[in-house]
Design a protein around this motif. Sequence first.
Motif, PDB file in Angstrom:
ATOM      1  N   GLN A 116     -61.379  27.432-101.632  1.00  0.00           N
ATOM      2  CA  GLN A 116     -61.245  28.882-101.831  1.00  0.00           C
ATOM      3  C   GLN A 116     -61.160  29.618-100.501  1.00  0.00           C
ATOM      4  N   SER A 117     -62.009  29.229 -99.559  1.00  0.00           N
ATOM      5  CA  SER A 117     -61.989  29.918 -98.266  1.00  0.00           C
ATOM      6  C   SER A 117     -60.711  29.625 -97.499  1.00  0.00           C
ATOM      7  N   ILE A 118     -60.171  28.425 -97.643  1.00  0.00           N
ATOM      8  CA  ILE A 118     -58.902  28.099 -96.972  1.00  0.00           C
ATOM      9  C   ILE A 118     -57.771  28.940 -97.552  1.00  0.00           C
ATOM     10  N   ALA A 119     -57.723  29.033 -98.884  1.00  0.00           N
ATOM     11  CA  ALA A 119     -56.665  29.821 -99.522  1.00  0.00           C
ATOM     12  C   ALA A 119     -56.768  31.293 -99.122  1.00  0.00           C
ATOM     13  N   ALA A 120     -57.978  31.826 -99.132  1.00  0.00           N
ATOM     14  CA  ALA A 120     -58.148  33.232 -98.759  1.00  0.00           C
ATOM     15  C   ALA A 120     -57.760  33.478 -97.308  1.00  0.00           C
ATOM     16  N   LEU A 121     -58.104  32.551 -96.430  1.00  0.00           N
ATOM     17  CA  LEU A 121     -57.760  32.715 -95.015  1.00  0.00           C
ATOM     18  C   LEU A 121     -56.249  32.664 -94.789  1.00  0.00           C
ATOM     19  N   VAL A 122     -55.572  31.764 -95.475  1.00  0.00           N
ATOM     20  CA  VAL A 122     -54.107  31.678 -95.345  1.00  0.00           C
ATOM     21  C   VAL A 122     -53.451  32.988 -95.787  1.00  0.00           C
ATOM     22  N   TRP A 123     -53.892  33.524 -96.915  1.00  0.00           N
ATOM     23  CA  TRP A 123     -53.309  34.773 -97.402  1.00  0.00           C
ATOM     24  C   TRP A 123     -53.689  35.954 -96.508  1.00  0.00           C
ATOM     25  N   THR A 124     -54.862  35.910 -95.886  1.00  0.00           N
ATOM     26  CA  THR A 124     -55.245  36.964 -94.941  1.00  0.00           C
ATOM     27  C   THR A 124     -54.325  36.955 -93.727  1.00  0.00           C
ATOM     28  N   VAL A 125     -54.066  35.784 -93.173  1.00  0.00           N
ATOM     29  CA  VAL A 125     -53.176  35.686 -92.012  1.00  0.00           C
ATOM     30  C   VAL A 125     -51.754  36.100 -92.387  1.00  0.00           C
ATOM     31  N   LEU A 126     -51.312  35.742 -93.590  1.00  0.00           N
ATOM     32  CA  LEU A 126     -49.981  36.158 -94.046  1.00  0.00           C
ATOM     33  C   LEU A 126     -49.893  37.678 -94.141  1.00  0.00           C
ATOM     34  N   CYS A 127     -50.885  38.316 -94.746  1.00  0.00           N
ATOM     35  CA  CYS A 127     -50.856  39.778 -94.862  1.00  0.00           C
ATOM     36  C   CYS A 127     -50.943  40.451 -93.498  1.00  0.00           C
ATOM     37  N   TYR A 128     -51.753  39.889 -92.593  1.00  0.00           N
ATOM     38  CA  TYR A 128     -51.835  40.447 -91.240  1.00  0.00           C
ATOM     39  C   TYR A 128     -50.490  40.317 -90.520  1.00  0.00           C
ATOM     40  N   THR A 129     -49.851  39.165 -90.667  1.00  0.00           N
ATOM     41  CA  THR A 129     -48.554  38.952 -90.024  1.00  0.00           C
ATOM     42  C   THR A 129     -47.526  39.949 -90.553  1.00  0.00           C
ATOM     43  N   ARG A 130     -47.508  40.139 -91.868  1.00  0.00           N
ATOM     44  CA  ARG A 130     -46.559  41.099 -92.438  1.00  0.00           C
ATOM     45  C   ARG A 130     -46.901  42.532 -92.044  1.00  0.00           C
ATOM     46  N   ALA A 131     -48.177  42.838 -91.929  1.00  0.00           N
ATOM     47  CA  ALA A 131     -48.578  44.194 -91.524  1.00  0.00           C
ATOM     48  C   ALA A 131     -48.096  44.504 -90.115  1.00  0.00           C
ATOM     49  N   THR A 132     -48.223  43.526 -89.211  1.00  0.00           N
ATOM     50  CA  THR A 132     -47.820  43.785 -87.822  1.00  0.00           C
ATOM     51  C   THR A 132     -46.309  43.706 -87.630  1.00  0.00           C
ATOM     52  N   LYS A 133     -45.640  42.813 -88.338  1.00  0.00           N
ATOM     53  CA  LYS A 133     -44.184  42.687 -88.163  1.00  0.00           C
ATOM     54  C   LYS A 133     -43.424  43.817 -88.843  1.00  0.00           C
ATOM     55  N   ARG A 134     -43.944  44.307 -89.963  1.00  0.00           N
ATOM     56  CA  ARG A 134     -43.236  45.330 -90.734  1.00  0.00           C
ATOM     57  C   ARG A 134     -43.846  46.721 -90.587  1.00  0.00           C
ATOM     58  N   TYR A 135     -44.890  46.848 -89.782  1.00  0.00           N
ATOM     59  CA  TYR A 135     -45.605  48.114 -89.617  1.00  0.00           C
ATOM     60  C   TYR A 135     -45.981  48.687 -90.983  1.00  0.00           C
ATOM     61  N   SER A 136     -46.572  47.842 -91.808  1.00  0.00           N
ATOM     62  CA  SER A 136     -46.874  48.196 -93.191  1.00  0.00           C
ATOM     63  C   SER A 136     -48.343  48.547 -93.355  1.00  0.00           C
ATOM     64  N   GLY A 137     -48.602  49.756 -93.812  1.00  0.00           N
ATOM     65  CA  GLY A 137     -49.963  50.169 -94.101  1.00  0.00           C
ATOM     66  C   GLY A 137     -50.534  49.456 -95.309  1.00  0.00           C
ATOM     67  N   ALA A 138     -49.678  49.138 -96.278  1.00  0.00           N
ATOM     68  CA  ALA A 138     -50.147  48.435 -97.473  1.00  0.00           C
ATOM     69  C   ALA A 138     -50.639  47.037 -97.114  1.00  0.00           C
ATOM     70  N   TYR A 139     -49.883  46.316 -96.297  1.00  0.00           N
ATOM     71  CA  TYR A 139     -50.330  44.991 -95.877  1.00  0.00           C
ATOM     72  C   TYR A 139     -51.557  45.072 -94.967  1.00  0.00           C
ATOM     73  N   ALA A 140     -51.653  46.138 -94.163  1.00  0.00           N
ATOM     74  CA  ALA A 140     -52.841  46.298 -93.319  1.00  0.00           C
ATOM     75  C   ALA A 140     -54.085  46.536 -94.173  1.00  0.00           C
ATOM     76  N   ALA A 141     -53.956  47.368 -95.208  1.00  0.00           N
ATOM     77  CA  ALA A 141     -55.091  47.604 -96.109  1.00  0.00           C
ATOM     78  C   ALA A 141     -55.454  46.330 -96.859  1.00  0.00           C
ATOM     79  N   LEU A 142     -54.443  45.596 -97.298  1.00  0.00           N
ATOM     80  CA  LEU A 142     -54.701  44.332 -97.997  1.00  0.00           C
ATOM     81  C   LEU A 142     -55.364  43.319 -97.067  1.00  0.00           C
ATOM     82  N   THR A 143     -54.979  43.328 -95.791  1.00  0.00           N
ATOM     83  CA  THR A 143     -55.616  42.458 -94.805  1.00  0.00           C
ATOM     84  C   THR A 143     -57.098  42.791 -94.683  1.00  0.00           C
ATOM     85  N   GLY A 144     -57.422  44.062 -94.629  1.00  0.00           N
ATOM     86  CA  GLY A 144     -58.825  44.463 -94.546  1.00  0.00           C
ATOM     87  C   GLY A 144     -59.624  44.028 -95.761  1.00  0.00           C
TER      88      GLY A 144
END
Length: 193
Positions: A154-182
Amino acid sequence: ALLLGYAMVLEHPRLHPPTPIDAISLIGLMVLTLALRLPYLTDLPAFVHSDEAQMGLNTRLAFEGHMPSLFAATDWWSVPWLGPALQAPLMLFFGEGLESVRLASVIAAALATAGLWFLGSEMWSRRAGFVAALLFAMMAPSVHFGRDGVHYMQSIAALVWTVLCYTRATKRYSGAYAALTGILIGIDVQLYY
């Protein structure tokens, strides 16, 4: 959650259907992941480790509504209650046995595999994402912990999705992905230690 909803309203996200090769490769990875983990789920490993047994007991307590708080810690090495709480709904459909506890790890492994495919595709290429997810799906430790009833996967899956959302937040300047990352960082902290 309010920040995520507000960012989604501002950004007007559009879903794009995947290309046929993406859909086929992702479905193939999911089939492989499940084929390596689902057969003989309650028989292999043939023993129930004490950590797995304790996780099952905590999951039963969460299922029966006896956990004090979702963000509290159990009396078993101060493991947070979120892990057993995420496994508890499976007991409604598969019973209060070993199958439901181990099935949660199978589902988490499948989510981690899919997340690695998306993460590799986002950061490098579809081929890199496919290779990363394929290696993760077939690695012996991944298969073992993807069949084990302890909530490591569970922790591995959550961490992978956290890094994915962070990557999309920074590459796309997306507030939605940044909030989801948090939100996911908060879940990551509560999943294991």
